[in-house]
Design a protein around this motif. Structure first.
Motif, PDB file in Angstrom:
ATOM      1  N   THR A  89      10.149 -17.897  11.776  1.00 33.55           N
ATOM      2  CA  THR A  89       8.798 -17.335  11.877  1.00 33.55           C
ATOM      3  C   THR A  89       8.850 -15.884  12.346  1.00 33.55           C
ATOM      4  O   THR A  89       8.128 -15.033  11.824  1.00 33.55           O
ATOM      5  N   PHE A  90       9.723 -15.613  13.317  1.00 31.56           N
ATOM      6  CA  PHE A  90       9.843 -14.248  13.832  1.00 31.56           C
ATOM      7  C   PHE A  90      10.347 -13.297  12.756  1.00 31.56           C
ATOM      8  O   PHE A  90       9.816 -12.181  12.597  1.00 31.56           O
ATOM      9  N   LEU A  91      11.342 -13.719  11.981  1.00 31.04           N
ATOM     10  CA  LEU A  91      11.890 -12.865  10.927  1.00 31.04           C
ATOM     11  C   LEU A  91      10.853 -12.627   9.826  1.00 31.04           C
ATOM     12  O   LEU A  91      10.764 -11.528   9.271  1.00 31.04           O
ATOM     13  N   GLU A  92      10.076 -13.657   9.495  1.00 31.57           N
ATOM     14  CA  GLU A  92       9.017 -13.492   8.501  1.00 31.57           C
ATOM     15  C   GLU A  92       7.952 -12.513   8.986  1.00 31.57           C
ATOM     16  O   GLU A  92       7.416 -11.727   8.201  1.00 31.57           O
ATOM     17  N   PHE A  93       7.650 -12.575  10.283  1.00 34.96           N
ATOM     18  CA  PHE A  93       6.669 -11.644  10.852  1.00 34.96           C
ATOM     19  C   PHE A  93       7.171 -10.202  10.765  1.00 34.96           C
ATOM     20  O   PHE A  93       6.418  -9.297  10.386  1.00 34.96           O
ATOM     21  N   ILE A  94       8.437  -9.993  11.094  1.00 31.35           N
ATOM     22  CA  ILE A  94       9.026  -8.650  10.998  1.00 31.35           C
ATOM     23  C   ILE A  94       8.987  -8.156   9.558  1.00 31.35           C
ATOM     24  O   ILE A  94       8.676  -6.993   9.275  1.00 31.35           O
ATOM     25  N   GLN A  95       9.274  -9.049   8.621  1.00 34.93           N
ATOM     26  CA  GLN A  95       9.250  -8.686   7.203  1.00 34.93           C
ATOM     27  C   GLN A  95       7.841  -8.307   6.756  1.00 34.93           C
ATOM     28  O   GLN A  95       7.645  -7.337   6.014  1.00 34.93           O
ATOM     29  N   TYR A 100       3.946  -4.208   5.155  1.00 35.40           N
ATOM     30  CA  TYR A 100       2.622  -3.613   5.353  1.00 35.40           C
ATOM     31  C   TYR A 100       2.719  -2.126   5.671  1.00 35.40           C
ATOM     32  O   TYR A 100       1.955  -1.311   5.134  1.00 35.40           O
ATOM     33  N   LEU A 101       3.666  -1.757   6.525  1.00 35.37           N
ATOM     34  CA  LEU A 101       3.737  -0.370   6.990  1.00 35.37           C
ATOM     35  C   LEU A 101       4.377   0.574   5.984  1.00 35.37           C
ATOM     36  O   LEU A 101       4.010   1.753   5.926  1.00 35.37           O
ATOM     37  N   VAL A 102       5.324   0.085   5.186  1.00 34.53           N
ATOM     38  CA  VAL A 102       6.075   1.000   4.322  1.00 34.53           C
ATOM     39  C   VAL A 102       5.665   0.889   2.844  1.00 34.53           C
ATOM     40  O   VAL A 102       4.939   1.756   2.334  1.00 34.53           O
ATOM     41  N   PRO A 103       6.079  -0.164   2.117  1.00 34.12           N
ATOM     42  CA  PRO A 103       5.760  -0.164   0.674  1.00 34.12           C
ATOM     43  C   PRO A 103       4.262  -0.179   0.381  1.00 34.12           C
ATOM     44  O   PRO A 103       3.803   0.535  -0.513  1.00 34.12           O
ATOM     45  N   LEU A 104       3.509  -0.995   1.142  1.00 32.03           N
ATOM     46  CA  LEU A 104       2.082  -1.103   0.866  1.00 32.03           C
ATOM     47  C   LEU A 104       1.375   0.230   1.072  1.00 32.03           C
ATOM     48  O   LEU A 104       0.575   0.662   0.231  1.00 32.03           O
ATOM     49  N   HIS A 105       1.682   0.918   2.170  1.00 34.97           N
ATOM     50  CA  HIS A 105       1.023   2.192   2.441  1.00 34.97           C
ATOM     51  C   HIS A 105       1.460   3.274   1.464  1.00 34.97           C
ATOM     52  O   HIS A 105       0.652   4.135   1.083  1.00 34.97           O
ATOM     53  N   LEU A 106       2.734   3.247   1.056  1.00 31.67           N
ATOM     54  CA  LEU A 106       3.204   4.253   0.096  1.00 31.67           C
ATOM     55  C   LEU A 106       2.533   4.071  -1.260  1.00 31.67           C
ATOM     56  O   LEU A 106       2.102   5.053  -1.894  1.00 31.67           O
ATOM     57  N   LEU A 107       2.413   2.835  -1.710  1.00 29.91           N
ATOM     58  CA  LEU A 107       1.744   2.571  -2.989  1.00 29.91           C
ATOM     59  C   LEU A 107       0.260   2.919  -2.905  1.00 29.91           C
ATOM     60  O   LEU A 107      -0.316   3.476  -3.852  1.00 29.91           O
ATOM     61  N   GLU A 108      -0.354   2.593  -1.782  1.00 27.26           N
ATOM     62  CA  GLU A 108      -1.770   2.932  -1.611  1.00 27.26           C
ATOM     63  C   GLU A 108      -1.958   4.446  -1.575  1.00 27.26           C
ATOM     64  O   GLU A 108      -2.920   4.973  -2.143  1.00 27.26           O
ATOM     65  N   ILE A 156      -1.679   5.170  11.497  1.00 26.64           N
ATOM     66  CA  ILE A 156      -1.403   4.848  12.903  1.00 26.64           C
ATOM     67  C   ILE A 156      -2.683   4.430  13.623  1.00 26.64           C
ATOM     68  O   ILE A 156      -2.721   3.421  14.344  1.00 26.64           O
ATOM     69  N   LEU A 157      -3.763   5.185  13.418  1.00 25.83           N
ATOM     70  CA  LEU A 157      -5.048   4.841  14.042  1.00 25.83           C
ATOM     71  C   LEU A 157      -5.548   3.487  13.552  1.00 25.83           C
ATOM     72  O   LEU A 157      -6.056   2.675  14.331  1.00 25.83           O
ATOM     73  N   SER A 158      -5.401   3.234  12.266  1.00 19.23           N
ATOM     74  CA  SER A 158      -5.861   1.980  11.681  1.00 19.23           C
ATOM     75  C   SER A 158      -5.076   0.793  12.228  1.00 19.23           C
ATOM     76  O   SER A 158      -5.651  -0.238  12.592  1.00 19.23           O
ATOM     77  N   VAL A 159      -3.757   0.937  12.301  1.00 14.65           N
ATOM     78  CA  VAL A 159      -2.909  -0.149  12.792  1.00 14.65           C
ATOM     79  C   VAL A 159      -3.221  -0.461  14.250  1.00 14.65           C
ATOM     80  O   VAL A 159      -3.300  -1.633  14.650  1.00 14.65           O
ATOM     81  N   CYS A 160      -3.420   0.576  15.061  1.00 12.66           N
ATOM     82  CA  CYS A 160      -3.736   0.365  16.489  1.00 12.66           C
ATOM     83  C   CYS A 160      -5.045  -0.403  16.653  1.00 12.66           C
ATOM     84  O   CYS A 160      -5.143  -1.314  17.492  1.00 12.66           O
ATOM     85  N   THR A 161      -6.044  -0.060  15.854  1.00 13.16           N
ATOM     86  CA  THR A 161      -7.330  -0.760  15.932  1.00 13.16           C
ATOM     87  C   THR A 161      -7.201  -2.198  15.453  1.00 13.16           C
ATOM     88  O   THR A 161      -7.769  -3.125  16.055  1.00 13.16           O
TER      89      THR A 161
END
Length: 315
Positions: A89-95, A100-108, A156-161
């Motif tokens: 579960t922990f490894l899946e969460f890290i994945q 979310y932070l890298v490929p998804l944001h770059l494509l968006e 960064i602001l979005s993730v913190c919120t």
């Protein structure tokens, strides 16, 4: 007085901006086709990501969920929650976090860059464009670096919120749902959740406008955020409501899929992501229209102030 009255009458509300955004989309079929093409990588990734995310959420919920009586001694049982969240579960969460932070944001980022640039040109020229016209309108490469910096600030602001919202939901679920003051704690958490959600929506409006400013005006980072806050003055509620519409759109699409277990078959996920991508494209068209309307109001206000000053000087 008359000028201010005219400005007030010309001020567009939420429905006016949504209507204008829909007009831009519906009257430019080639624009829609082009957006579908450039959104296809994001769509494919979101289908994979949503499968992974929903499966993770359902399995984690099942691992953590117990009847309320089990949490009678919840202060002691908190220490046993970590035992049920195994290494997998922990490894899946890290994945998930990485995806979310890298490929998804770059494509968006790549998708938003094109949508905002083309929408602004269509909005300014107010005429339908052929597919050839759209292909011959490249985004200025010199602005990519600066826009990316603004995009990172916004992320960064979005993730913190979002972390704040997640913490509230987790706290309520794990600690407070079986407390003797259930109703009181639920009311307190609900009030805080609504407040944070409101702040998130208002912040999203300003942050998204800052990205639009970076793409169209060439102003980046903190300066773009500050200019966005300046343009948003007097339109705070409008921006908040616009972002709340799309936030509820996304939540409303995801919750039924989680409830019915769409990740087990797949057709529901594909339909959900198709509507999510449609809403995401429309959201950025709305952001462009919102930016132009806010900018127009600020320029008109400055013009009126200058004219008023000149008239006073003549008198």
């Amino acid at each position: 007085m008359e000028t201010n009255l005219i400005m007030h009458n010309q001020k567009k509300g939420v429905l006016d901006i949504l209507k204008k955004a829909l007009q831009i989309s519906s009257k430019n079929i080639n624009f829609i086709i082009f957006i579908l093409i450039i959104s296809s990588p994001l769509f494919c990734f979101l289908v994979y990501y949503e499968f992974f995310l929903q499966k993770f959420l359902v399995e984690t919920f099942e691992n953590l969920y117990d009847p309320p009586d089990y949490f009678y001694y919840y202060w002691l049982e908190i220490f046993h929650i970590a035992e049920r969240l195994n290494k997998k579960t922990f490894l899946e969460f890290i994945q998930l976090v990485f995806l979310y932070l890298v490929p998804l944001h770059l494509l968006e980022f790549c998708t938003v860059l094109v949508i905002v640039d083309l929408t602004s040109k269509i909005y300014s020229e107010e005429r339908p464009m052929t597919l050839k016209d759209l292909l011959n309108m490249p985004v200025e490469v010199t602005r990519l670096k600066g826009t990316f910096i603004t995009f990172v600030y916004v992320a960064i602001l979005s993730v913190c919120t979002l972390l704040g919202l997640t913490w509230l939901v987790t706290t309520y679920f794990i600690l407070l749902r079986s407390c003797f003051s259930y109703v009181l704690f639920a009311a307190v958490c609900g009030a805080i959740f609504v407040s944070v959600l409101t702040i998130y929506s208002a912040l999203s409006a300003e942050c998204n406008m800052s990205i639009v400013i970076s793409i169209l005006e060439g102003i980046y980072g903190v300066e773009a955020l500050a200019l966005s806050a300046y343009f948003s003055r007097g339109n705070y509620r409008c921006g908040l409501n616009l972002m709340l519409v799309f936030l509820l759109w996304g939540i409303g699409l995801r919750l039924p899929c989680l409830y019915f277990g769409c990740y087990e078959e797949g057709y529901g996920i594909v339909a959900q992501i198709s509507l999510v991508c449609l809403g995401n494209a429309l959201k950025w068209i709305v952001c462009v229209v919102y930016f132009h309307e806010c900018k127009k109001q600020i320029l008109e206000k400055k013009y009126d102030e200058e004219v008023g000053t000149d008239v006073s000087a003549v008198d």
